[in-house]
Motif scaffolding. Sequence first.
Motif, PDB file in Angstrom:
ATOM      1  N   ASP A  14       0.856  -1.013  -0.116  1.00  8.69           N
ATOM      2  CA  ASP A  14      -0.125  -0.076   0.039  1.00  8.69           C
ATOM      3  C   ASP A  14       0.772   1.177   0.117  1.00  8.69           C
ATOM      4  N   ASP A  41      -7.638  -6.903  -0.416  1.00 14.63           N
ATOM      5  CA  ASP A  41      -8.197  -6.022   0.568  1.00 14.63           C
ATOM      6  C   ASP A  41      -8.950  -6.804   1.615  1.00 14.63           C
ATOM      7  N   PRO A  52      -6.759  -1.098   2.925  1.00 15.86           N
ATOM      8  CA  PRO A  52      -5.410  -0.337   2.357  1.00 15.86           C
ATOM      9  C   PRO A  52      -6.134   0.947   1.641  1.00 15.86           C
ATOM     10  N   ARG A  59      -2.777  -2.029  -6.619  1.00 19.03           N
ATOM     11  CA  ARG A  59      -1.497  -2.337  -5.920  1.00 19.03           C
ATOM     12  C   ARG A  59      -1.021  -3.561  -6.773  1.00 19.03           C
ATOM     13  N   SER A 129       4.377   2.086   5.174  1.00 17.62           N
ATOM     14  CA  SER A 129       3.009   2.631   4.662  1.00 17.62           C
ATOM     15  C   SER A 129       2.324   3.344   6.224  1.00 17.62           C
TER      16      SER A 129
END
Length: 143
Positions: A14, A41, A52, A59, A129
Amino acid sequence: MKKYKIGYTTGVYDMFHIGHLNILKRAKEQCEYLIVGVTTDELCYARKKKLPIICETERMAIVRELKCVDEVVPQNDMDKVAAVKKYHADAVFVGSDWKGTESWNKYEKELSEIGCTVVYLDHTDGISSTILRDRLNSGEKAL
């Protein structure tokens, strides 16, 4: 000649950043063919109770475009042994921040029994992230 034939690694990826790129490049340096599992997800939400920022389709598309990645697959669960068997991997690459943890000590044992080595790659300090998300929330800019 590369040490491993088929390598496998996973991640959420992410807000793709230099730490992600570093680990994928280091993994590819050690194997002929690199398969990257991108966490779905649904699995993200089940594990972390948050989705995310970037959806799994995007992604996966981002990771697929990297020249160090040979194949991208969805990671639907945390079963590393099943993934290694499915993709015939002889190495699993993971960040060094996982070394010595209970879960990865268990994976090392289970994977070695089916001829797969766990390779710990240096974690890129100062980036994640979570750090990026915190910067966004605080309005902090990168240096």
